[in-house]
Design a protein around this motif. Structure first.
Motif, PDB file in Angstrom:
ATOM      1  N   THR A  49       0.849  -1.188   0.000  1.00  0.00           N
ATOM      2  CA  THR A  49       0.000   0.000   0.000  1.00  0.00           C
ATOM      3  C   THR A  49       0.886   1.240   0.000  1.00  0.00           C
ATOM      4  O   THR A  49       2.045   1.202   0.421  1.00  0.00           O
TER       5      THR A  49
ATOM      6  N   THR B 126       4.150   0.478   2.249  1.00  0.00           N
ATOM      7  CA  THR B 126       3.985  -0.490   3.336  1.00  0.00           C
ATOM      8  C   THR B 126       3.779  -1.863   2.720  1.00  0.00           C
ATOM      9  O   THR B 126       2.835  -2.075   1.951  1.00  0.00           O
TER      10      THR B 126
ATOM     11  N   GLY C 246       0.351 -11.236   8.681  1.00  0.00           N
ATOM     12  CA  GLY C 246      -0.459 -10.116   9.152  1.00  0.00           C
ATOM     13  C   GLY C 246       0.327  -8.904   9.602  1.00  0.00           C
ATOM     14  O   GLY C 246      -0.247  -7.852   9.848  1.00  0.00           O
ATOM     15  N   SER C 247       1.646  -9.012   9.708  1.00  0.00           N
ATOM     16  CA  SER C 247       2.458  -7.853  10.090  1.00  0.00           C
ATOM     17  C   SER C 247       2.741  -7.007   8.854  1.00  0.00           C
ATOM     18  O   SER C 247       2.393  -7.370   7.729  1.00  0.00           O
ATOM     19  N   THR C 248       3.352  -5.861   9.072  1.00  0.00           N
ATOM     20  CA  THR C 248       3.689  -4.957   7.977  1.00  0.00           C
ATOM     21  C   THR C 248       5.150  -4.540   8.077  1.00  0.00           C
ATOM     22  O   THR C 248       5.790  -4.698   9.109  1.00  0.00           O
TER      23      THR C 248
ATOM     24  N   GLU D 223       2.683  -5.631   3.080  1.00  0.00           N
ATOM     25  CA  GLU D 223       1.815  -6.457   3.910  1.00  0.00           C
ATOM     26  C   GLU D 223       2.360  -7.876   3.861  1.00  0.00           C
ATOM     27  O   GLU D 223       2.554  -8.434   2.776  1.00  0.00           O
TER      28      GLU D 223
END
Length: 157
Positions: free
Chosen positions: A68, A126, A132-134, A128
């Motif tokens: 993103t 960012t 589930g972490s970034t 992904e």
């Protein structure tokens, strides 16, 4: 002695600061992730791409499942194969290895841009991760005419 060491230290610091700023969550797959040479192709068109070297020093593979950025609502992971760029669901950085995002290979595609990306502009991305972490990346925009890439009009997609 300081006069001989200081220029070398300054050069090393400048080199490291140009490598990009990658930071991740304190837990999850981003633990062993690092970034170097993060950059985005400067453009006044509606498509661009981001590139970097992502290294995984952790004990587990890291899967990147998305990207993103504030520049667009449409960013994808792409590969180039058989002369065509196409989106992929994910890319994996094996434990102890690196993944090179580069023109003509795997890259992060930025589409439907509403504003130009100017040379020298800092672009926040960012990643992904599959757990589930970034992982945040700061990439510097630069002029680039190589790679035989044509982002205009979606050719090659």
């Amino acid at each position: 002695m300081f006069r001989r060491i200081f220029p070398a230290l300054l050069a090393a610091l400048l080199t490291l600061s140009a490598c990009g700023d990658g930071t991740g969550d304190a837990q999850g797959g981003a633990d062993g992730l690092a970034v170097a040479d993060a950059w985005v192709k400067a453009t006044d068109m509606n498509m661009s791409a981001a590139f970097a070297v992502l290294s995984n020093s952790g004990d587990e593979d890291v899967e990147i499942v998305g990207v993103t950025t504030d520049l667009t609502d449409r960013a994808e992971i792409h590969e180039t194969a058989d002369g065509a760029m196409r989106p992929v669901e994910s890319v994996t950085i094996p434990a102890g290895e690196s993944l090179r995002l580069e023109p003509g290979g795997d890259h992060l595609m930025l589409m439907d841009l509403t504003d130009p990306i100017e040379p020298g502009q800092e672009v926040e991305l960012t990643l992904e991760l599959g757990d589930g972490s970034t992982f945040d990346i700061t990439a510097t925009a630069k002029d680039f005419a190589g790679g035989a890439e044509d982002y205009e009009g979606g050719k090659g997609h």
